[in-house]
Design a protein around this motif. Structure first.
Motif: not given
Length: 399
Positions: A74-97
């Protein structure tokens, strides 16, 4: 990796998380800050709870054999999710998207984490396995599915982040590009970890034994991958500030020789403001730079531009570029004037009430970097040393 090896990266990531706590406290509403902290926390927790000594303690405290398995997964899956979420926030774009994409990933991996614990409860894993649970229970109903769900979630994250980072890295430059390239390498290693685990599990399904892929190859690959992943995410966020700090420290150190010499010969004509011992490095550099400017203002009427011209020609003869020769020439002019001091008469082109002539303009130059180079030449250039010796000769400075 032996039992205690897991704690070294866990400790390093724990220190990194502690360093980010102030930013988290002040920037809690910033999704990028939250994502970075979540990534570091999950990476460190993954190493800590995956360590065999920790697995033993958790199993005994909870009283259920192998309960650490779904917890670590579960912790490693949370790490995988955190990686994807960080990448999305990092790359930026329209707030709602961004919010919509982040919700999809969080909901998806939340379902995966719940499924891990449900499948563990439905399964039967009575014999505690500290290192080879994946392969030992590879054919056990429900436990087998739990392992597959975990590996699938981990692999999806590795493939997605690797592809996204590689495409993005071709469109950016400098620290961001460097961070993305490190991320590509880190997630390729994470993908290699998943492949090694799959090889060992599938081998058990076919009646073969390739457990070494799971117990000996996968753990160090995962360790390197997790550390590189964390570095890749932090590099573009922290490197610019570290680079600025390094530049400030280098400027502070380079300004030292000229500042000390001018202060020693100022004879109280300028009184620099005292700084607290807790003053920031940026403030110290600015203070040193301003003090040099103030002392050069006092010295400017006495600058001998003849010494500057001689030093410029001498630097060119030594093979220096025109830019470097000008820096050396200014340093030599200041050094020669300091050796004569304020006893001489001001030069005709500059008087005590008019200190904006060409000598001072050359010394100040185009800012901090120029002044730091002048100070460095002041301390190290043989042309400047020759100008000092000539100023100390009986003839002294030309007038």
């Amino acid at each position: 990796m032996n039992g205690t090896d897991y704690y070294y990266p866990a400790a390093a990531l724990g220190i990194a998380f502690a360093a980010k706590v102030p930013a988290l406290r002040h920037g809690w509403r910033n999704p990028l800050v939250r994502s970075v902290c979540a990534l570091i926390l999950m990476a460190g927790a993954g190493f800590f709870f995956a360590a065999p000594p920790t697995i033993t303690v958790v199993n005994r405290v909870i009283g259920i054999p192998n309960v650490s398995a779904p917890l670590v997964y579960a912790i490693l899956c949370a790490f995988s999710c955190s990686s994807l979420v960080l990448l999305v926030n990092w790359r930026g774009g329209p707030t709602e998207r961004i919010r919509r994409t982040v919700r999809v990933w969080i909901v998806g991996y939340s379902v995966v984490i719940v499924a891990l614990f449900v499948l563990f409860v439905l399964g039967d894993a009575p014999e505690e396995r500290l290192r080879d649970l994946d392969t030992h229970y590879a054919t056990t109903p429900y436990i087998r599915e739990m392992i597959l769900v975990y590996l699938a979630g981990h692999t999806v994250s590795a493939v997605m982040v690797t592809a996204l980072c590689w495409r993005w890295s071709r469109k950016v430059t400098r620290w961001l590009r460097a961070g993305l390239v490190v991320l590509v390498v880190g997630f390729l290693l994470n993908l290699g970890f998943g492949i090694a685990k799959f090889i060992a599990v599938i081998a058990r399904w076919t009646g073969n034994n390739l457990d070494v892929w799971s117990t000996s190859i996968a753990p160090p690959v995962a360790s390197a991958g997790a550390l590189l992943t964390t570095v890749g995410f932090l590099l573009p966020l922290m490197a610019p500030r570290l680079s600025e700090t390094w530049d400030a420290w280098r400027a502070y150190r380079w300004l030292g020789p000229l500042w000390r010499e001018l202060r020693a010969t100022s004879s109280g004509s300028t009184v620099p403001l005292r700084l607290s011992r807790w003053s920031s490095l940026d403030l110290r550099v600015t203070h040193r730079e301003a003090a040099i400017y103030d002392m050069l203002l006092v010295l400017a009427p006495y600058f001998d531009t003849t010494a500057r011209v001689r030093a410029y020609d001498a630097a060119l003869e030594r093979g220096k570029s025109a830019e470097d020769a000008e820096v050396i020439a200014v340093a030599a002019m200041v050094a020669a004037t300091l050796h004569v001091g304020l006893r001489q008469e001001p030069h005709p082109h500059e008087t005590a009430s008019d200190t904006s002539g060409p000598g001072l303009s050359a010394a100040i130059g185009s800012g901090r970097r120029h002044l730091a180079r002048v100070s460095r030449a002041f301390a190290t250039s043989p042309v400047v040393a020759a100008a000092r010796r000539q100023a100390a000769s009986p003839e002294g400075l030309s007038v």
